[in-house]
Design an enzyme around this catalytic site. Sequence first.
Site, short mmCIF file in Angstrom:
data_model
loop_
_atom_site.label_atom_id
_atom_site.label_comp_id
_atom_site.label_asym_id
_atom_site.label_seq_id
_atom_site.Cartn_x
_atom_site.Cartn_y
_atom_site.Cartn_z
CB SER A 143 -0.87 0.00 1.25
OG SER A 143 -1.50 1.26 1.42
CE1 TYR A 156 -3.62 -2.04 5.39
CE2 TYR A 156 -3.13 0.22 4.75
CZ TYR A 156 -3.55 -1.05 4.42
OH TYR A 156 -3.88 -1.35 3.11
N1 NAP Z 1 -8.74 -0.50 -0.84
C1 NAP Z 1 -7.67 0.29 -0.76
O1 NAP Z 1 -7.78 1.53 -0.84
C2 NAP Z 1 -6.30 -0.31 -0.57
C3 NAP Z 1 -5.21 0.54 -0.71
C4 NAP Z 1 -3.93 0.01 -0.54
C5 NAP Z 1 -3.76 -1.33 -0.30
N2 NAP Z 1 -4.84 -2.14 -0.17
C6 NAP Z 1 -4.58 -3.56 0.11
O2 NAP Z 1 -5.21 -4.35 -0.87
C7 NAP Z 1 -5.54 -5.63 -0.34
C8 NAP Z 1 -7.01 -5.92 -0.58
O3 NAP Z 1 -7.77 -4.90 0.06
P1 NAP Z 1 -9.30 -4.59 -0.32
O4 NAP Z 1 -9.44 -3.12 -0.27
O5 NAP Z 1 -9.71 -5.35 -1.53
O6 NAP Z 1 -10.01 -5.18 0.99
P2 NAP Z 1 -11.43 -5.87 1.21
O7 NAP Z 1 -12.42 -5.40 0.19
O8 NAP Z 1 -11.71 -5.67 2.64
O9 NAP Z 1 -11.12 -7.42 0.91
C9 NAP Z 1 -10.22 -8.10 1.73
C10 NAP Z 1 -10.06 -9.51 1.20
O10 NAP Z 1 -9.13 -10.19 2.06
C11 NAP Z 1 -9.76 -11.36 2.60
N3 NAP Z 1 -9.30 -11.63 3.96
C12 NAP Z 1 -9.29 -10.78 5.02
N4 NAP Z 1 -8.82 -11.42 6.10
C13 NAP Z 1 -8.54 -12.71 5.72
C14 NAP Z 1 -8.06 -13.85 6.38
N5 NAP Z 1 -7.72 -13.82 7.68
N6 NAP Z 1 -7.92 -15.00 5.67
C15 NAP Z 1 -8.24 -15.05 4.36
N7 NAP Z 1 -8.71 -13.98 3.67
C16 NAP Z 1 -8.86 -12.84 4.35
C17 NAP Z 1 -11.24 -11.04 2.59
O11 NAP Z 1 -11.98 -12.25 2.65
P3 NAP Z 1 -13.48 -12.29 3.31
O12 NAP Z 1 -14.41 -11.85 2.24
O13 NAP Z 1 -13.65 -13.69 3.68
O14 NAP Z 1 -13.47 -11.37 4.49
C18 NAP Z 1 -11.35 -10.31 1.28
O15 NAP Z 1 -11.40 -11.22 0.20
C19 NAP Z 1 -5.17 -5.57 1.15
O16 NAP Z 1 -3.91 -6.13 1.33
C20 NAP Z 1 -5.13 -4.06 1.43
O17 NAP Z 1 -4.30 -3.74 2.51
C21 NAP Z 1 -6.10 -1.66 -0.31
#
Ligand code: NAP
Length: 251
Positions: A143, A156
């Site tokens: 990130s 984070y």
């Molecule tokens: N969105 C942003 O602005 C942003 C920016 C920078 C980086 N990121 C990074 O991008 C990645 C994805 O984020 P996102 O925004 O797509 O988040 P999200 O919509 O909250 O989705 C998170 C995903 O991770 C899975 N997950 C969470 N905890 C888990 C566990 N203990 N075991 C297995 N799966 C798990 C969730 O599964 P469930 O459906 O089962 O909960 C879901 O599929 C993360 O690493 C986040 O830090 C996001």
Amino acid sequence: MSDLTGKTALVTGASRGIGRALAVGLARVGAARGVSGGAEARVEQVRGEVEALGRKAVVVVADVTDPAACARLGEEAVKAFGGLDILVNNAGGSSYMGPFTDLRFSGWEKTMRLNVDSIVHLSQVVGRHMVECGSGSVINVASVAGLTATPSLAAYGASKAAVISLTKTLALEWGPAGVRVNALCPGWTRTDLNKDLWDNEELAAMMVANQGLKRWADVEEMVGPTVFLASEASSYVTGQTLVVDGGQTAA
Ligand SMILES: NC(=O)c1ccc[n+]([C@@H]2O[C@H](COP(=O)([O-])OP(=O)(O)OC[C@H]3O[C@@H](n4cnc5c(N)ncnc54)[C@H](OP(=O)(O)O)[C@@H]3O)[C@@H](O)[C@H]2O)c1
């Protein structure tokens, strides 16, 4: 160059958000897919989307904070496809936003377990396999929070900085064996993770006010950069951090 026909990929956290877009996006350019996530019904839906593209999809439901589950996930993915070419360590997130002085240590540990330890456990299993095979591409979803100060998100930010550091080290350790390791750093991307922020129009605009493109990313905008890192298009790229943030860190 970005054709992934015949390649196999494992995407963690593929049930929704960025991971779902990456799993389907990689399948669109040819890769068969292993998907993992906690919520079975949602990953089953993603399996359907991948199969509708004519690719094979295997779903492994695993909690990536459990080392034994990570080992099983890696081994099952390798076994199901007879090998693994691409690993996208995407599952992650943060459940606390607030001042560092109020952060409980248990919360710090929980964030590290989800964002760092999970990558350690899964990458050891899959990395060993890739090193033995002499090829592979690992993409760690970090990130921009790992590149800059992150007031209210200390754990984070530190966890994502650790992911970037680990990425560089693994790139050097595994490079001689032909395995590339890179990090993808998304900026503000509309997902469930930050719905509280983008749901509020005023707040959402404020978050991107100093950024180049002055808008939030759609999850689909993470697909192209990931395909680049996964494919031969980036054959001489390793140990790098690809920042996809609409110019946020350029400000
Ligand atoms: N969105 C942003 O602005 C942003 C920016 C920078 C980086 N990121 C990074 O991008 C990645 C994805 O984020 P996102 O925004 O797509 O988040 P999200 O919509 O909250 O989705 C998170 C995903 O991770 C899975 N997950 C969470 N905890 C888990 C566990 N203990 N075991 C297995 N799966 C798990 C969730 O599964 P469930 O459906 O089962 O909960 C879901 O599929 C993360 O690493 C986040 O830090 C996001």
